[in-house]
Design an enzyme around this catalytic site. Sequence first.
Site, short mmCIF file in Angstrom:
data_model
loop_
_atom_site.label_atom_id
_atom_site.label_comp_id
_atom_site.label_asym_id
_atom_site.label_seq_id
_atom_site.Cartn_x
_atom_site.Cartn_y
_atom_site.Cartn_z
CE LYS A 116 -2.90 6.63 8.18
NZ LYS A 116 -4.16 5.96 8.40
CE LYS A 133 -3.31 2.96 1.35
NZ LYS A 133 -4.58 3.30 0.83
#
Length: 292
Positions: free
Chosen positions: A244, A169
């Site tokens: 993030k 990811k």
Amino acid sequence: MSIIAFIGVGNMGGGMAANLAKAGHDVRAFDLSAAAVARAISHGCTAATSARAAATGADAIVTMLPAGSHVATAYHDTLFDAASPHAILIDCSTIDVATARRVGETASDKGLKMVDAPVSGGTAAADAGTLTFMVGGPDAAFALARPILEKMGKAVIHAGGPGMGQAAKICNNMILGATMVATAEAFVLAEKLGLDAQTFFDISSKASGQSWSMTSYCPVPGPVPTSPANRDYQGGFASALMLKDLKLALAAATTAGASVPMGAQAAALYQLFANNGGDSQDFSAIVKLLRG
Ligand code: NAD
């Protein structure tokens, strides 16, 4: 039909839990936000009074929480203890690789089956059940998680052992962040050189400058009608979430001793954009910062 505990039914988890309920599962929703639970109930879930109550006796436990600290606390303080030995534990949150590995390995040490299964795709894909799951964990855990994940997504890919879903990811999103910055700055340069945006798109989207950032989330209005640029950068994938993910990639790179200069530059630019109030806008709005 399985009993599924769903912890964290916010923007993403709400749609995901709804799809599990729609598929016929008995979904027990728990969230610290009463509004989030109310939305889950309106989509066929039942409310649990606590994470422990949701998890006790469940066949599967799915978590969709903000960050690594929430995930570590939820599993270590409650869920490992409450989980039935046969239950499959699935963390879909985007968190740091180190925490995902640690939590996954602790589950194995306790004789429990767990996967990290972060997603690609935003709230629209969560609602539509078209997420892509990148899954880390032992083969046996992946086999148990797969049919549940398939009810919430269009693709479920086994990336390797514990933490490898998170690794996939953040590596993917580091490419996404860096290509968006590169694409946005190219449109700004084209503009300043007097090259029409649509003409530049028509050429570059069919040439070697092509990328997902250009053809799906084109940072200027016009060429891609569905891109957030056409709705003043509202919706889409918030710059705060991109920041993030880039920070998670930088932390993982430091631990792994990898050199990621493009990722670091993208992170610095998204940090600057957030400091200037851009964090709630789609990440393609970085073009505004680059225009100066
Ligand atoms: P969100 O803030 O809308 O949802 C998180 C939910 O968790 C909130 O409702 C919050 O009340 C709840 N929560 C926090 N601590 C809890 C606890 N201890 N027990 C129970 N509930 C708790 O965030 P989101 O946008 O749904 O994102 C969730 C995760 O998905 C994040 O890790 C994010 O990075 C990832 N993600 C988000 C997107 C997106 O487009 N929003 C896309 C991909 C991945």
